[in-house]
Scaffold this active site. Structure first.
Site, short mmCIF file in Angstrom:
data_model
loop_
_atom_site.label_atom_id
_atom_site.label_comp_id
_atom_site.label_asym_id
_atom_site.label_seq_id
_atom_site.Cartn_x
_atom_site.Cartn_y
_atom_site.Cartn_z
N ASP A 11 1.05 -1.61 0.19
CA ASP A 11 -0.04 0.14 0.09
C ASP A 11 1.04 1.36 -0.19
O ASP A 11 1.96 1.08 1.19
CB ASP A 11 -0.65 0.47 1.00
CG ASP A 11 -2.19 -0.53 0.96
OD1 ASP A 11 -2.20 -1.88 0.31
OD2 ASP A 11 -3.15 -1.01 2.32
N ASP A 130 -13.76 -6.16 -5.30
CA ASP A 130 -14.08 -5.77 -3.47
C ASP A 130 -15.70 -6.83 -3.42
O ASP A 130 -16.89 -6.33 -3.84
CB ASP A 130 -13.86 -4.53 -3.13
CG ASP A 130 -12.71 -4.20 -2.83
OD1 ASP A 130 -12.03 -4.79 -3.30
OD2 ASP A 130 -12.47 -2.67 -3.11
#
Lengths: 264, 214
Positions: A11, A130
Site C-alpha cells: 500500500d 471487492d
C-alpha cells in the site's frame, strides 16, 4: 507448465509505503522502491502497488515511485488505486507499470474497461473486484474500500468484466481482508470457475496453508498477500517451498543474494 | 555501439529500455521512431504489447520504418530481437481482430491460444499469464547461453506463433499443449515472453543478445 504466482502487495500513500517489510533493516523502510527491490530479489513472481493517496492531485508521487521501481526491478508490476481514465492508465504504463488495476471506475462506467483494453490490450488491464457475502453462496461487489454497496453480483460482474476485455481479475474478499482467516474459498472458486481469465485471490491470508487452499480449492491462478510477508511472518521463499511441498507448481529459481542492508 | 529500440507507440517501452540499459555495458540505448536511426544501430529490438493489428498499424505509420527494418535486419543482417507482439510481427500474418500482414520473416501465423484443458483439475486460462519453464529446442543457440535447464520466463499473451517450419522454433512452453516461446533464423530471434520482466533469466538473455554476432 505455468506456475502459480505469489504476489506481494504494497500500500502506497503519498509516495510512501504504509505497511511495508519491517523485518529487514532497509535504510528507508518507507521507500517503495527499496521494498520493491527487496521483493524482486526475494523471488516474488510479480509485485502490486495499491495507491491509497487520498487526493487525485497528489498522484505525481505515485508516478515517481513506479518510475523508480521500473529502473531497478525487472519483474512484472501491477499498479492500482484511483485509476479513473485512459490518461491515468497511459501515465502509469509510461512510468513503467506493466498492468493497471481498475476498480471503482469500472463500476461507475463498465465501458471504460472495454476502452482501456482496446487501447492498451487486455494483457495490461486488471479489474479489481471487492466482494462481500450477502447470503450463503452469493457475493455482492463494493466500492470505495468496501464502504459502498453496488447491488451487483460478484460472479456476474466478473464474467462481464472478462467479456469487456479485462485480462485478469484481482478478487478481494472484504469479509476476510485483514482477518488472517484465509481466503473466501467459495467466492474465489465461484469467480475463477466462471471466467476464462486468471483470477488473483486476495484478502485474508494468515498462514501458508491459506495460499495452498486458494489455489487448490479456490482455483486461483495467483495469490496476493500483504501482511504475512511485510511483517516477516513468512518469506516468499517459505511460501513457495510450502506450496511446492503441497504439490502446487511454483517457480523456484536460484535467487540472487539478499540486497545490501537486508537482515532477514 | 548502439541498440535501437523501435518506438511505434506500443505500450510500455520504459521497462524494455531500462532492462537494455542495465545490460548495455557502455552501449548506447536509443528508443526511436525514426527509420534512419536503424542505419546506425548495431542491434535492433522490436518490442510490442497490445494487439497484432494495432502494432502492425503503428509500425507502418512510421515513415520508412518497414523499409528500414527490411534493409537493416534482412539485407544487412543486424542482430534483431522481437519481444511479445514484436516477435509475433515477424510472422507472415496475424489473425487477431481481422487478418493483418506481418513482416513475413518467419513463415507462420499468429493464432488464438486455445489450450487443451484435458484432465486438469481446473481450467487453463487465457491470457497465458505468468512464469512458465522454457523447453529449449536449440540449447547451442547463443541467445540461450548460460540458461539453466527449466529456466522460467514471464509470459502475457492470448495468441501464439504457429510456425510453418518447426526448425524456426527455438524454444517452447507447455500451456495445454506446446506453445512457441522463441523463434529465430540467421540473425533474428523473437521471444513470446518478456525478457525485460523475467528477472535474472531475462537479463542474461538480453546480455546474450547484445553479445551476439551472428
Amino acid at each position: 507448465m505455468l506456475k502459480i504466482r505469489i504476489i506481494p502487495c504494497l500500500d502506497v500513500k503519498d509516495g510512501r509505503v504504509v505497511k511495508g517489510v519491517n523485518f529487514v533493516d532497509l535504510v528507508d523502510a518507507g521507500d517503495p522502491v527499496a521494498q520493491a527491490r527487496f521483493y524482486d530479489q526475494a523471488g516474488a513472481d510479480e509485485l502490486c502497488f495499491l495507491d491509497i493517496t487520498a487526493s487525485h492531485e497528489d498522484r505525481d508521487t505515485l508516478y515517481d515511485v513506479v518510475r523508480g521501481t521500473a529502473e531497478q526491478c525487472f519483474m512484472p508490476l501491477t499498479v492500482g488505486g484511483g485509476v479513473r481514465n485512459v490518461d491515468d492508465i497511459r501515465k502509469l504504463l509510461l512510468a513503467g507499470a506493466d498492468k493497471v488495476s481498475i476498480n471503482t471506475a469500472a463500476v461507475a462506467r463498465p465501458e471504460f474497461v472495454a476502452e482501456a483494453a482496446e487501447k492498451f490490450g487486455s494483457q495490461c488491464i486488471v479489474v479489481a473486484i471487492d466482494a462481500k457475502a450477502t447470503v450463503p453462496g452469493r457475493w455482492e461487489i463494493f466500492t470505495h474500500g468496501g464502504r459502498n454497496a453496488t447491488g451487483r453480483d460478484a460472479v456476474v460482474w466478473g464474467e462481464r468484466m472478462a467479456a469487456l476485455g479485462a485480462g485478469e481479475i484481482l478478487l478481494t474478499s472484504m469479509d476476510r481482508d485483514g482477518t488472517k482467516g484465509g481466503f473466501d474459498i467459495g467466492l474465489t472458486r465461484a469467480v475463477a470457475d466462471a471466467v476464462g481469465v486468471p483470477v488473483i485471490a486476495s484478502g485474508g491470508v494468515g498462514t501458508l496453508d491459506h495460499l495452498v487452499e486458494g489455489v487448490r480449492h479456490g482455483h486461483a491462478s495467483a495469490v496476493l498477500a500483504a501482511s504475512i510477508f511485510h511483517f516477516g511472518t513468512y518469506s516468499v521463499a517459505d511460501a513457495k517451498a510450502h506450496m511446492a511441498a503441497a504439490g502446487l507448481p511454483v517457480r523456484m529459481e536460484p535467487t540472487a543474494p539478499a540486497p545490501e542492508g537486508a537482515n532477514p | 555501439m548502439t541498440v535501437a529500440i523501435v518506438d511505434y507507440g506500443s505500450g510500455n517501452l520504459r521497462s524494455a529500455a531500462k532492462a537494455f540499459q542495465h545490460e548495455a555495458a557502455g552501449r548506447k540505448v536509443l528508443v526511436t521512431g525514426r527509420a534512419e536511426d536503424l542505419a546506425r544501430a548495431d542491434h535492433i529490438v522490436l518490442p510490442g504489447v497490445g494487439s497484432f493489428g494495432d502494432c502492425a498499424r503503428g509500425l507502418r505509420a512510421l515513415a520508412g520504418m518497414m523499409e528500414a527494418l527490411q534493409e537493416n535486419v534482412v539485407r544487412r543482417a543486424k542482430p534483431f530481437l522481437g519481444i511479445c507482439v514484436g516477435m509475433q510481427l515477424m510472422a507472415t500474418r496475424g489473425v487477431e481482430h481481422g487478418i493483418h500482414e506481418g513482416l513475413g520473416w518467419i513463415h507462420g501465423e499468429v493464432v488464438p491460444l486455445e489450450p487443451d484443458t484435458g484432465a486438469g483439475d481446473h481450467r487453463l486460462k487465457v491470457p497465458h499469464m505468468g512464469w512458465n519453464e522454457l523447453t529449449i529446442g536449440d540449447p547451442a543457440h547463443p541467445i540461450f547461453a548460460g540458461l539453466a535447464p527449466g529456466a522460467h520466463a514471464y509470459f502475457v499473451h492470448g495468441y501464439r506463433f504457429a510456425a510453418a517450419d518447426a526448425a524456426s522454433v527455438l524454444a517452447e512452453v507447455s500451456h495445454g499443449g506446446p506453445v512457441t516461446a522463441a523463434i529465430g533464423r540467421d540473425n533474428m530471434v523473437g521471444t513470446q515472453f518478456h525478457p525485460e520482466k523475467s528477472q535474472a533469466v531475462g537479463l542474461s538473455l538480453i546480455a546474450n543478445f547484445l553479445a551476439w554476432r551472428p
